[in-house]
Design a protein around this motif. Sequence first.
Motif, mmCIF file in Angstrom:
data_model
loop_
_atom_site.group_PDB
_atom_site.id
_atom_site.type_symbol
_atom_site.label_atom_id
_atom_site.label_comp_id
_atom_site.label_asym_id
_atom_site.label_seq_id
_atom_site.Cartn_x
_atom_site.Cartn_y
_atom_site.Cartn_z
ATOM 1 N N LEU A 74 0.823 -1.205 0.000
ATOM 2 C CA LEU A 74 0.000 0.000 0.000
ATOM 3 C C LEU A 74 0.860 1.261 0.000
ATOM 4 C CD1 LEU A 74 -2.728 -1.077 2.607
ATOM 5 C CD2 LEU A 74 -2.990 -0.905 0.120
ATOM 6 N N ALA A 75 1.995 1.212 0.709
ATOM 7 C CA ALA A 75 2.881 2.372 0.754
ATOM 8 C C ALA A 75 3.580 2.603 -0.582
ATOM 9 C CB ALA A 75 3.916 2.190 1.862
ATOM 10 N N SER A 76 3.690 1.562 -1.417
ATOM 11 C CA SER A 76 4.389 1.681 -2.700
ATOM 12 C C SER A 76 3.459 2.059 -3.845
ATOM 13 C CB SER A 76 5.096 0.363 -3.043
ATOM 14 O OG SER A 76 6.021 0.005 -2.041
ATOM 15 N N PHE A 126 10.321 -6.337 0.914
ATOM 16 C CA PHE A 126 9.028 -5.924 0.369
ATOM 17 C C PHE A 126 9.036 -4.504 -0.185
ATOM 18 C CE2 PHE A 126 5.938 -9.045 2.646
ATOM 19 C CZ PHE A 126 6.604 -10.097 2.041
ATOM 20 N N PRO A 127 9.543 -3.510 0.540
ATOM 21 C CA PRO A 127 9.557 -2.154 -0.037
ATOM 22 C C PRO A 127 10.329 -2.073 -1.346
ATOM 23 C CG PRO A 127 9.952 -2.056 2.327
ATOM 24 C CD PRO A 127 10.012 -3.505 1.941
ATOM 25 N N VAL A 128 11.441 -2.801 -1.446
ATOM 26 C CA VAL A 128 12.229 -2.782 -2.681
ATOM 27 C C VAL A 128 11.473 -3.446 -3.825
ATOM 28 C CG1 VAL A 128 14.347 -3.604 -3.774
ATOM 29 C CG2 VAL A 128 14.419 -2.712 -1.442
ATOM 30 N N VAL A 129 10.904 -4.623 -3.560
ATOM 31 C CA VAL A 129 10.197 -5.374 -4.597
ATOM 32 C C VAL A 129 8.977 -4.613 -5.093
ATOM 33 C CG1 VAL A 129 8.874 -7.463 -5.064
ATOM 34 C CG2 VAL A 129 11.011 -7.608 -3.782
ATOM 35 N N PHE A 130 8.140 -4.138 -4.157
ATOM 36 C CA PHE A 130 6.911 -3.466 -4.563
ATOM 37 C C PHE A 130 7.189 -2.100 -5.176
ATOM 38 C CE2 PHE A 130 5.148 -6.079 -0.887
ATOM 39 C CZ PHE A 130 4.894 -7.153 -1.724
ATOM 40 N N ILE A 149 8.139 -2.908 -8.740
ATOM 41 C CA ILE A 149 6.972 -3.280 -9.542
ATOM 42 C C ILE A 149 6.131 -2.052 -9.880
ATOM 43 C CG2 ILE A 149 4.818 -4.589 -9.523
ATOM 44 C CD1 ILE A 149 6.257 -6.707 -7.831
ATOM 45 N N SER A 150 5.899 -1.182 -8.912
ATOM 46 C CA SER A 150 5.080 0.008 -9.145
ATOM 47 C C SER A 150 5.746 0.981 -10.117
ATOM 48 C CB SER A 150 4.793 0.712 -7.816
ATOM 49 O OG SER A 150 4.073 -0.127 -6.935
ATOM 50 N N ASN A 151 7.057 1.128 -10.012
ATOM 51 C CA ASN A 151 7.765 2.095 -10.858
ATOM 52 C C ASN A 151 7.962 1.595 -12.283
ATOM 53 O OD1 ASN A 151 8.044 3.954 -8.738
ATOM 54 N ND2 ASN A 151 9.936 2.991 -8.030
ATOM 55 N N THR A 152 7.906 0.277 -12.492
ATOM 56 C CA THR A 152 8.114 -0.264 -13.836
ATOM 57 C C THR A 152 6.812 -0.521 -14.577
ATOM 58 O OG1 THR A 152 8.233 -2.506 -12.892
ATOM 59 C CG2 THR A 152 10.320 -1.335 -13.264
ATOM 60 N N ALA A 153 5.666 -0.207 -13.952
ATOM 61 C CA ALA A 153 4.381 -0.398 -14.637
ATOM 62 C C ALA A 153 4.293 0.556 -15.826
ATOM 63 C CB ALA A 153 3.232 -0.144 -13.669
ATOM 64 N N PRO A 154 3.809 0.085 -16.976
ATOM 65 C CA PRO A 154 3.689 0.954 -18.155
ATOM 66 C C PRO A 154 2.769 2.145 -17.884
ATOM 67 C CG PRO A 154 3.396 -1.361 -18.744
ATOM 68 C CD PRO A 154 3.396 -1.293 -17.246
ATOM 69 N N GLU A 155 2.982 3.204 -18.606
ATOM 70 C CA GLU A 155 2.172 4.408 -18.425
ATOM 71 C C GLU A 155 0.720 4.119 -18.793
ATOM 72 O OE1 GLU A 155 2.084 9.075 -19.934
ATOM 73 O OE2 GLU A 155 3.679 7.701 -20.585
ATOM 74 N N ALA A 191 -2.964 1.037 -14.258
ATOM 75 C CA ALA A 191 -3.211 1.200 -12.823
ATOM 76 C C ALA A 191 -2.821 -0.076 -12.092
ATOM 77 C CB ALA A 191 -4.680 1.534 -12.570
ATOM 78 N N VAL A 192 -1.932 0.045 -11.127
ATOM 79 C CA VAL A 192 -1.489 -1.117 -10.342
ATOM 80 C C VAL A 192 -2.494 -1.358 -9.225
ATOM 81 C CG1 VAL A 192 0.357 -2.104 -8.951
ATOM 82 C CG2 VAL A 192 0.910 -0.587 -10.869
ATOM 83 N N MET A 193 -3.335 -2.371 -9.389
ATOM 84 C CA MET A 193 -4.346 -2.727 -8.389
ATOM 85 C C MET A 193 -4.271 -4.237 -8.175
ATOM 86 S SD MET A 193 -7.659 -0.290 -9.214
ATOM 87 C CE MET A 193 -7.930 -0.987 -10.836
#
Length: 254
Positions: free
Chosen positions: A48-50, A128-132, A135-141, A144-146
Motif C-alpha cells: 500500500l505504501a508503494s 518488500f519495499p524494494v520489490v513493490f 513493480i510500481s515504478n516499472t508499470a507501463p504508463e 493502474a497497479v491494483m
Amino acid sequence: MGITDNLISHLIELRNRLLRIAIGLLLIIIALFPFANEIYHFLAMPLLASLPAGGQMIATDVTTPFFVPMKSVLLTAFVISLPHTLYQIWAFVAPGLYTYERRLIWPLISASTLLFLCGMAFAYFLVFPVVFGFISNTAPEGVAVMTDIGNYLDFAMSLFIAFGLAFEVPVAVVLMVKTGIVSVASLREARSYVVVGAFVVGAIVTPPDVISQFMLAMPLWLLYEAGILVANLTQKSHSTGTSSVGTQLAALDE
C-alpha cells in the motif's frame, strides 16, 4: 509382539504430539480471529505504501474479503505457535537421542524460532519495499497497479517462508556438523558451490529483479558462513572439554 507394541506406542505418541500442535495452533487462531482485518492490513502495508496516489487493492472473488484475512490469521498463528510446535517435534524424537543431544533441544528451538522471525522481518521491512517499489515504478504508463488481495497474500507468504527458511541455514549447518554428517573442512570446501546455489535460489524464489535476488542470496551466503563459524567454535569447545577430561583421568590413574 514386542516390536509391534513398540511401534504402536510410537504411533500413539506421534498422534498425541500432533494433537497438541493442532490444539495450540487452534487456540491462537481463535484468539486472533477478531483482529483478522487489522492483521491483513499490517501485512499489506509495504504494498500500500508503494502504490501511486489513489492506488488501492482489489478483491476479485466474492469470498476473498473473508478468506484472505483468515489466511493471514493462519500465518500469524503459525509463527506465534512455532516454539510450541518445535518443542513437540523435539519431544517426540528426544527419547532416541543421547544425553548431550538432548541438551541441544532448547538452544535449537530458541535459535530456530528467532532466526525464522528474523527472516520474516528482513523480508517485510527490507525486501518488500524494494520489490513493490520496483513493480510500481516499472508499470507501463496508463496502467493502474491494483493487486488482488488474495494474490498479494500468496506472494507475501511465499517470500516469508523462503526468507524464514533461508535464515535457518546456521542451525542446519551446526546440526550437520554435530551429528557428523559433514565436517567443517568439507563445508569450507563447498563454499563456492553454496554461493552459486544461493544466487540460483534467489533467482527462482524472488521476483525478476536483480536487487531482490541479491537480497536473498547474500543473507544465505553470510548465514552459511556464520553457521560454519559457530560449528567450528562449538567443535573446538567440545574437543577442549574432552581433552581436559582425558587429562584429569590420566592424572588420577597416575
